[in-house]
Design a protein around this motif. Structure first.
Motif, PDB file in Angstrom:
ATOM      1  N   SER A 223      -6.628 -46.274  75.174  1.00 27.84           N
ATOM      2  CA  SER A 223      -6.566 -46.769  76.552  1.00 27.84           C
ATOM      3  C   SER A 223      -5.022 -47.001  77.045  1.00 27.84           C
ATOM      4  CB  SER A 223      -7.270 -48.300  76.430  1.00 27.84           C
ATOM      5  OG  SER A 223      -6.468 -49.025  75.593  1.00 27.84           O
ATOM      6  N   ARG A 282     -11.068 -37.574  74.077  1.00 25.92           N
ATOM      7  CA  ARG A 282     -10.925 -39.141  73.385  1.00 25.92           C
ATOM      8  C   ARG A 282     -11.973 -38.803  72.225  1.00 25.92           C
ATOM      9  NH1 ARG A 282     -10.830 -43.480  78.591  1.00 25.92           N
ATOM     10  NH2 ARG A 282      -8.627 -43.059  78.984  1.00 25.92           N
ATOM     11  N   GLY A 400     -14.086 -49.777  79.000  1.00 24.64           N
ATOM     12  CA  GLY A 400     -12.815 -48.987  78.550  1.00 24.64           C
ATOM     13  C   GLY A 400     -12.916 -48.576  77.209  1.00 24.64           C
TER      14      GLY A 400
END
Length: 871
Positions: A223, A282, A400
């Protein structure tokens, strides 16, 4: 800009203070020996209350209401259940709500005069401590929810956890690199030998904490904006994951990998549309980081990891693992539908153990069974509510990478606690509740503002009240089983007056009614009082056995009391039960020396054949041949079908040899040869019998013939060398010893080689060489006998000063009562040394001075003829 809008746009300094208090907890608790000591509860409650108060003031200053997520309900309800379990109940109501607690009261407490009302909790100090902890967790969670409304504060708290885990792992790595087995070179773990030395003594707890911190740090890395900002978090992930692997915790490693994989899966599931590519990147980054951790940690600890994993590679190992206790724990939960008391498991569980155990079970090592046993059905309902609240967080939209990492890490930690109890310690529990608060915070669109001072001030008052209650709960909660047993044990060991021991013991039993050790200690005090206290000692032992049916100490107390009452056979039965319950040393240290008759020895005899062989060895070692022979005859008949019976016959033969009953010894040796014709021990016994019968050449021939069959056998070589020395074959004896010297594996065997060499040199008259061999013996195995042998050789060489020094060394190793003869020997040697020195002075000017000096120094001792050696 108006003041109101300004207050809303900036974080209040009070909220920053609350954030600082929680950050201190995240760092302090792991470093405080993993938060295992009870003294951490004080700082925990104080900092939790401070964080809550500051968070309430900050919310009031920013015109915000306090948010109470669904996950706060299990914490508050848990604290309420703890409080209800502490309420004293009349006996009739107690019997309805908890029949087991009522039965314990009637059997254990009422006979002691402790007949008042009792609560549901079986250990009220432990439940008071749990009440304080539940309240502290509630205050921390609500305060963290308020603080985490700020994105910067939220990230700082998560960063604190991530870097704390990395620091703990680095500390362990430094200890490993420097070879230090004490924490910071000072603190030693008494009951643990962790593979990685950190403040956590338990490797499972270390792995759980590092697994959560490493997963959170990876979420922070993903993040972060830019590689430079992400690099420290990636490094923290690798360090934390390496620490997990080096902990060698199988469960910790497995659930750390599970947490990482779950994080990757959540990333892939929560991304769609235009962010699909970013999602795959990710997720791939998570898997890549996991592979890096496994590669680094596996490279560092590959051998130890393989050895640890192999310990679970059999069905028997799994059968004797933690899973074996689950049915027993389930039966405990069924016996206490309203719970046995939060925190009381350690004192209550011994009552339900079915076999002796070495270590005390402080927790069920299963989170579900922990709540089921200590809270009963209400605890399981709270667990369902908690899982529901966690599921709601998983279903939230817009989470997130950091939030998903938190959920994955907490899920892995919770699943790990199905086989451990990390969440029962504040270090992992506080970390879990703080990071969950970062996800459970109210969404921006739902942040309802309240009028100035409305909800926050009410929350402030409630928080102060709860903090005060938690602090007050720590006062009765300061008594633990360990401190209570240590206090009472010190009184018993000091032989305090019996009235004082009883009064203090009853006070401690009233606090910890389910603790069997307190009953044992008071019973021991009565047993030490002789015949007058024997009846009371038996009563306390009976209550201890009710609380722990496999309590070895209770059987020991009962045995001593029965001896005082003259009921000897029954006393030795109790000694045997103590042995079978795990007190292995008691049988040889105390019981065997008190048995006098065959009936008493029979009552003392264990049921297992292999333990009977040890019994025979101890009886023979004690030199009690008169009692050993009839017992051996009985034991050989009783265990005739067991494979170990041959060793019993061997013991009989050895006893007969010691008593010079040669015909009987030969008959017993023949029986040994019949039962084990190919065993080396049978041949060695036969050789000893032949030697005793005077047939030494035949014994020597039989032993030398065994060499090709048993090459490199140390025991055979020692027996052969002793016989060869006895026959005067000293050089052949040393050759026999040299042949097996490469196979010698310990100092004891090496010392025996030097002893036999010394005997061979003495037989030849080479006293100087014999002396050097005996000096090697005392360097390896210093003992009074070896030092005295060195002293005699020095004395025979007229080296009186050296002889005196050797005697002093041996005397220091003797008990105080046995030193008089040695001190007299020293005095005689010192007198002889003074006389020798005076004689040398008088003869110094004479013609015979040189020859006298040489004789005094033993220089001519090797000039004599060698006797008894073969050509």
């Amino acid at each position: 800009m108006s003041p109101a809008s300004h207050s809303r746009s900036r974080t209040s300094r009070y909220t920053l203070g609350a954030e600082g208090a929680m950050a201190v907890l995240l760092v302090l608790l792991p470093l405080s020996l993993g938060s295992a000591p009870t003294w951490v509860h004080g700082p925990l409650v104080v900092l939790a209350g401070l964080a809550f108060v500051l968070a309430c003031v900050g919310a009031w200053r920013q015109h915000r209401s306090l948010h109470l997520p669904l996950l706060a309900l299990p914490l508050g309800a848990g604290a309420l259940l703890c409080l209800l379990q502490l309420v004293p109940l009349p006996p009739g109501l107690l019997a309805v709500l908890s029949p087991e607690a009522a039965e314990l009261r009637d059997f254990v407490l009422v006979p002691l005069g402790l007949d008042g009302s009792r609560p549901l909790s079986m250990d009220t100090p432990a439940t008071w401590r749990e009440l304080a902890r539940h309240l502290a967790y509630l205050l921390i969670f609500v305060a963290a929810v308020q603080v985490c409304r700020s994105g910067r504060s939220r990230r700082r708290l998560l960063t604190t956890l991530a870097f704390t885990g990395a620091a703990v792992s680095v500390l362990g790595l430094l200890h490993a690199l420097l070879g230090v087995d004490k924490l910071l070179g000072v603190i030693s773990f008494v009951h643990a030998r962790p593979p990685l030395v950190t403040p956590f003594g338990n490797p499972n707890h270390l792995a759980a904490f590092l697994g959560l911190s490493a997963t959170v740090s990876l979420g922070l890395a993903l993040s972060s904006e830019g590689r430079r900002r992400a690099a420290p978090y990636v490094l923290a992930t690798v360090l934390g994951g390496t620490g997990v692997l080096l902990s060698l915790s199988r469960g910790g490693i497995a659930f750390f990998v599970f947490g990482m994989l779950a994080f990757a899966l959540l990333l892939l599931m929560r991304r769609a549309g235009t962010e699909r590519v970013l999602s795959w990147r990710r997720g791939g980054a998570v898997l890549l980081c996991l592979l890096a951790v496994l590669a680094v940690g596996g490279q560092v600890a590959s051998e130890r990891l393989v050895a640890e994993l192999e310990t679970a590679d059999s069905v028997a190992e799994l059968r004797h693992s933690k899973l074996e206790q689950w049915p027993v724990l389930a039966s405990v939960a069924r016996a206490y539908p309203l719970g046995l008391g939060r925190g009381a498991f350690e004192s209550v569980f011994p009552r339900y153990q079915t076999r002796p155990v070495i270590n005390t079970s402080t927790h069920p090592e299963n989170a579900v069974l922990q709540l089921a046993t200590e809270f009963g059905v209400p605890g399981l309902l709270l667990l369902v509510v908690g899982l529901w609240g966690f599921g709601r967080l998983l279903r939230r939209e817009g989470l997130g990478a950091a939030e998903l990492a938190v959920l994955a890490g907490v899920a892995a930690l919770g699943l790990h606690d199905l086989f451990d109890f990390s969440l029962e310690l504040p270090a992992s529990a506080v970390a879990a509740w703080v990071v969950l608060a970062s996800v459970a915070r109210p969404e921006d669109r739902k942040r309802a503002e309240a009028s100035r001072g409305h909800a926050p001030l009410r929350g402030l008052a409630a928080g102060v009240a709860l903090t005060v209650v938690a602090l007050l709960a720590l006062v009765p909660g300061r008594s633990t089983l360990e401190t209570a047993e240590a206090e009472l044990g010190a009184l018993v060991a000091a032989r305090a007056p019996l009235e004082e021991v009883r009064a203090r013991g009853l006070a401690l039993i009233d606090r910890h009614p389910a603790d069997h050790a307190l009953q044992d200690l008071v019973g021991l005090a009565y047993a030490n009082a002789g015949r007058e206290g024997a009846a009371e000692a038996l009563a306390f032992a009976n209550r201890a056995l009710y609380l722990n049916p496999v309590d070895a100490r209770a059987h020991r107390v009962a045995a001593r009391a029965l001896l005082n009452l003259g009921r000897r056979t029954q006393a030795f039965l109790e000694y045997r039960l103590a042995f079978e319950a795990g007190d292995r040393g008691l049988l040889w240290r105390e019981a065997l020396g008190r048995a006098r008759t065959l009936a008493e020895l029979q009552a003392l005899t264990p049921d297992a054949a292999r333990e009977v062989v040890q019994f025979a060895s101890e009886l023979q070692r004690a030199g009690r041949h008169e009692e050993a022979l009839p017992w051996l005859a009985w034991a050989c008949e009783r265990f005739d079908a067991a494979p170990e019976s041959v060793q019993l016959w061997e013991h009989e033969a050895r006893v007969r040899l010691a008593r010079r009953e040669l015909a009987e010894a030969e008959a017993a040796s023949a029986e040994v040869s019949r039962r084990a014709p190919d065993a080396l021990s049978s041949y060695l016994l036969r050789a000893d019998v032949l030697h005793a019968l005077g047939r030494k050449d035949e014994a020597l021939e039989s032993l030398e013939a065994l060499g090709p069959r048993f090459p490199g056998n140390v025991e055979l070589a020692f027996t052969l060398a002793r016989l060869q020395v006895d026959l005067g074959l000293t050089r052949r004896a040393r050759e026999s010893l040299q042949q097996v010297s490469p196979f010698v594996s310990n100092l004891s065997q090496r010392a025996q080689i030097f002893m036999l060499e010394a005997a061979s040199y003495e037989r030849e008259g080479l006293r100087t060489r014999a002396l050097e061999s005996w000096k090697s013996v005392v360097r390896m195995q210093p003992g009074p006998g070896a030092w005295f042998k060195v002293a005699r050789l020095h004395e025979s060489l007229h080296q009186f000063d050296a002889a005196a020094r050797a005697v002093r060394e041996g005397v220091q190793l003797l008990p105080e009562a046995q030193r008089a003869e040695g001190e007299a020997w020293v005095a005689r040697l010192e007198t002889a040394e003074r006389q020798r020195v005076e004689a040398r002075r008088r003869e110094r000017g004479g013609s015979g001075a040189d020859s006298i000096l040489l004789r005094a120094m033993g220089a001519d001792e090797d000039l004599g003829t060698v006797e008894g050696e073969e050509p």
